[in-house]
Design a protein around this motif. Structure first.
Motif, PDB file in Angstrom:
ATOM      1  N   ASP A 117       0.850  -1.184   0.000  1.00 48.95           N
ATOM      2  CA  ASP A 117       0.000   0.000   0.000  1.00 48.95           C
ATOM      3  C   ASP A 117       0.890   1.239   0.000  1.00 48.95           C
ATOM      4  O   ASP A 117       1.692   1.446   0.913  1.00 48.95           O
ATOM      5  N   ALA A 118       0.763   2.071  -1.035  1.00 48.39           N
ATOM      6  CA  ALA A 118       1.570   3.285  -1.146  1.00 48.39           C
ATOM      7  C   ALA A 118       0.837   4.510  -0.600  1.00 48.39           C
ATOM      8  O   ALA A 118       1.342   5.625  -0.714  1.00 48.39           O
ATOM      9  N   ARG A 119      -0.346   4.304  -0.034  1.00 45.85           N
ATOM     10  CA  ARG A 119      -1.184   5.398   0.468  1.00 45.85           C
ATOM     11  C   ARG A 119      -1.666   6.259  -0.701  1.00 45.85           C
ATOM     12  O   ARG A 119      -1.373   5.988  -1.846  1.00 45.85           O
ATOM     13  N   MET A 120      -2.422   7.282  -0.395  1.00 43.75           N
ATOM     14  CA  MET A 120      -2.964   8.203  -1.403  1.00 43.75           C
ATOM     15  C   MET A 120      -3.669   7.452  -2.535  1.00 43.75           C
ATOM     16  O   MET A 120      -3.596   7.832  -3.706  1.00 43.75           O
ATOM     17  N   ASN A 121      -4.317   6.319  -2.187  1.00 48.55           N
ATOM     18  CA  ASN A 121      -5.031   5.499  -3.164  1.00 48.55           C
ATOM     19  C   ASN A 121      -4.110   5.000  -4.277  1.00 48.55           C
ATOM     20  O   ASN A 121      -4.493   4.917  -5.442  1.00 48.55           O
ATOM     21  N   GLU A 122      -2.891   4.636  -3.913  1.00 46.70           N
ATOM     22  CA  GLU A 122      -1.937   4.067  -4.858  1.00 46.70           C
ATOM     23  C   GLU A 122      -1.261   2.854  -4.230  1.00 46.70           C
ATOM     24  O   GLU A 122      -1.319   2.650  -3.014  1.00 46.70           O
ATOM     25  N   LEU A 123      -0.607   2.059  -5.078  1.00 48.36           N
ATOM     26  CA  LEU A 123       0.105   0.889  -4.585  1.00 48.36           C
ATOM     27  C   LEU A 123       1.427   0.726  -5.318  1.00 48.36           C
ATOM     28  O   LEU A 123       1.583   1.177  -6.456  1.00 48.36           O
ATOM     29  N   TYR A 124       2.380   0.094  -4.632  1.00 48.77           N
ATOM     30  CA  TYR A 124       3.622  -0.331  -5.264  1.00 48.77           C
ATOM     31  C   TYR A 124       3.390  -1.737  -5.793  1.00 48.77           C
ATOM     32  O   TYR A 124       2.739  -2.558  -5.134  1.00 48.77           O
ATOM     33  N   CYS A 125       3.948  -2.033  -6.960  1.00 47.11           N
ATOM     34  CA  CYS A 125       3.602  -3.306  -7.597  1.00 47.11           C
ATOM     35  C   CYS A 125       4.728  -3.797  -8.499  1.00 47.11           C
ATOM     36  O   CYS A 125       5.420  -3.008  -9.147  1.00 47.11           O
ATOM     37  N   VAL A 214      15.049   3.093  -2.447  1.00 51.71           N
ATOM     38  CA  VAL A 214      14.205   3.208  -3.639  1.00 51.71           C
ATOM     39  C   VAL A 214      12.808   3.588  -3.179  1.00 51.71           C
ATOM     40  O   VAL A 214      12.126   2.807  -2.520  1.00 51.71           O
ATOM     41  N   TYR A 215      12.399   4.806  -3.519  1.00 52.86           N
ATOM     42  CA  TYR A 215      11.100   5.298  -3.071  1.00 52.86           C
ATOM     43  C   TYR A 215      10.008   5.120  -4.128  1.00 52.86           C
ATOM     44  O   TYR A 215       8.843   4.919  -3.803  1.00 52.86           O
ATOM     45  N   LEU A 216      10.352   5.260  -5.410  1.00 48.32           N
ATOM     46  CA  LEU A 216       9.445   5.202  -6.559  1.00 48.32           C
ATOM     47  C   LEU A 216       8.559   6.431  -6.696  1.00 48.32           C
ATOM     48  O   LEU A 216       8.097   6.740  -7.788  1.00 48.32           O
ATOM     49  N   ARG A 217       8.297   7.123  -5.614  1.00 47.77           N
ATOM     50  CA  ARG A 217       7.485   8.333  -5.707  1.00 47.77           C
ATOM     51  C   ARG A 217       8.221   9.391  -6.523  1.00 47.77           C
ATOM     52  O   ARG A 217       9.416   9.605  -6.340  1.00 47.77           O
ATOM     53  N   ASP A 218       7.493  10.078  -7.405  1.00 49.69           N
ATOM     54  CA  ASP A 218       8.110  11.187  -8.120  1.00 49.69           C
ATOM     55  C   ASP A 218       7.827  12.488  -7.375  1.00 49.69           C
ATOM     56  O   ASP A 218       7.143  12.521  -6.356  1.00 49.69           O
ATOM     57  N   GLU A 219       8.358  13.573  -7.870  1.00 50.60           N
ATOM     58  CA  GLU A 219       8.215  14.855  -7.178  1.00 50.60           C
ATOM     59  C   GLU A 219       6.762  15.289  -7.077  1.00 50.60           C
ATOM     60  O   GLU A 219       6.349  15.914  -6.104  1.00 50.60           O
ATOM     61  N   VAL A 220       5.962  14.948  -8.090  1.00 47.80           N
ATOM     62  CA  VAL A 220       4.552  15.331  -8.066  1.00 47.80           C
ATOM     63  C   VAL A 220       3.839  14.651  -6.913  1.00 47.80           C
ATOM     64  O   VAL A 220       3.057  15.250  -6.179  1.00 47.80           O
ATOM     65  N   SER A 221       4.134  13.357  -6.715  1.00 47.67           N
ATOM     66  CA  SER A 221       3.488  12.610  -5.641  1.00 47.67           C
ATOM     67  C   SER A 221       3.862  13.176  -4.285  1.00 47.67           C
ATOM     68  O   SER A 221       3.019  13.333  -3.405  1.00 47.67           O
ATOM     69  N   TRP A 222       5.162  13.505  -4.099  1.00 48.83           N
ATOM     70  CA  TRP A 222       5.570  14.047  -2.808  1.00 48.83           C
ATOM     71  C   TRP A 222       4.992  15.432  -2.585  1.00 48.83           C
ATOM     72  O   TRP A 222       4.725  15.834  -1.460  1.00 48.83           O
ATOM     73  N   LYS A 223       4.757  16.180  -3.674  1.00 52.09           N
ATOM     74  CA  LYS A 223       4.113  17.481  -3.536  1.00 52.09           C
ATOM     75  C   LYS A 223       2.683  17.303  -3.026  1.00 52.09           C
ATOM     76  O   LYS A 223       2.186  18.076  -2.211  1.00 52.09           O
ATOM     77  N   LYS A 224       2.015  16.231  -3.482  1.00 52.95           N
ATOM     78  CA  LYS A 224       0.667  15.941  -2.991  1.00 52.95           C
ATOM     79  C   LYS A 224       0.691  15.710  -1.485  1.00 52.95           C
ATOM     80  O   LYS A 224      -0.168  16.186  -0.755  1.00 52.95           O
ATOM     81  N   VAL A 225       1.690  14.954  -1.023  1.00 48.98           N
ATOM     82  CA  VAL A 225       1.801  14.680   0.407  1.00 48.98           C
ATOM     83  C   VAL A 225       1.992  15.977   1.173  1.00 48.98           C
ATOM     84  O   VAL A 225       1.348  16.222   2.197  1.00 48.98           O
ATOM     85  N   ALA A 226       2.900  16.825   0.677  1.00 46.66           N
ATOM     86  CA  ALA A 226       3.173  18.091   1.349  1.00 46.66           C
ATOM     87  C   ALA A 226       1.926  18.969   1.395  1.00 46.66           C
ATOM     88  O   ALA A 226       1.621  19.590   2.414  1.00 46.66           O
ATOM     89  N   ASP A 227       1.187  19.010   0.284  1.00 44.35           N
ATOM     90  CA  ASP A 227      -0.029  19.818   0.232  1.00 44.35           C
ATOM     91  C   ASP A 227      -1.075  19.303   1.210  1.00 44.35           C
ATOM     92  O   ASP A 227      -1.769  20.078   1.873  1.00 44.35           O
ATOM     93  N   GLN A 228      -1.182  17.964   1.318  1.00 45.47           N
ATOM     94  CA  GLN A 228      -2.148  17.384   2.243  1.00 45.47           C
ATOM     95  C   GLN A 228      -1.799  17.740   3.682  1.00 45.47           C
ATOM     96  O   GLN A 228      -2.668  18.033   4.499  1.00 45.47           O
TER      97      GLN A 228
END
Length: 233
Positions: A117-125, A214-228
């Motif tokens: 579970d990658a949170r934010m309604n996403e998954l690592y796969c 290895v995080y796999l998250r890109d900058e856009v995804s981490w920006k979502k986290v910061a905004d939340q």
């Protein structure tokens, strides 16, 4: 006599394992938010029970991700510190590959789709096929929304890991291609020991400075986290 220590803190579970000539001892605990306090004492206990010091090891393996951002940093930093002090090589191990190996060992699975579970309604796969007793990745590790998950051809895929909580949001093709998910298959240090031994034999160790999470998250995804987080303040 090859001696490899493995650490993993990529999920709510915290685990330490020691392989001595292929015989593995593991300490596995599901202890959310206690990794920082518990990891080093678990390492000390594991080594003490074997009568070993860190400098007597041949290498240290760690769960390099993907997984919890904070958890991956804990394992990476701890492994780097131990390896640097004892001048040992590090063996970064995929958490998804560890899940696949555990699914094979516990359920005799041969074709596995490992998820977290990658949170934010996403998954690592990542999809794997067992070859010569070890999981071989059939594609790249990804982070994705459930509806965008696409599997390799075939059916009867073994669905392993917490990312399958999103199964109902996946396409009909994916839902039909997988068996009933086994959600409670965590990446574990014991499985990482097995993978690390194979990597060590192949000379795949790296220095403490070279080891990377290895995080796999890109900058856009981490920006979502910061905004939340800002919205929640």
């Amino acid at each position: 006599m090859t001696k490899i220590l493995a650490l993993d803190t990529s999920t709510d579970a915290c685990s330490v394992a020691l392989s001595i000539d292929g015989v593995i001892q593991e300490d596995f605990r599901v202890i959310p938010r206690q990794h920082t306090r518990q990891l080093l004492p678990m390492v000390d206990q594991m080594l003490s029970s074997a009568g070993l010091q860190v400098k007597q090891l041949d290498a240290i393996a760690f769960g390099r991700g993907p997984g919890s951002f904070a958890g991956i940093r804990i394992a990476t930093g701890t492994a780097q510190g131990l390896a640097f002090a004892a001048d040992l090589p590090l063996l970064p191990v995929s958490t998804l590959a560890a899940i696949a190996l555990k699914a094979s060992r516990e359920h005799n699975a041969e074709r596995i789709v490992s998820t977290l579970d990658a949170r934010m309604n996403e998954l690592y796969c990542c999809a794997y096929e067992m070859r010569d007793g070890l999981p071989q990745a059939l594609d790249k590790e990804i982070v994705s929304s459930p509806e965008n998950i696409v599997l390799p051809e075939g059916d009867n895929w073994f669905a392993a890991g917490r990312g399958w909580i999103y199964l109902d949001s996946m396409s009909a093709a994916v839902q039909q291609a997988v068996c009933t998910p086994e959600l409670d298959i965590y990446p574990a240090a014991g499985m990482m020991c097995e993978l690390a031994v194979a990597a060590y034999v192949q000379g795949e160790g790296v220095s403490a400075e070279q080891a990377q999470p290895v995080y796999l998250r890109d900058e856009v995804s981490w920006k979502k986290v910061a905004d939340q987080k800002k919205k929640g303040q």
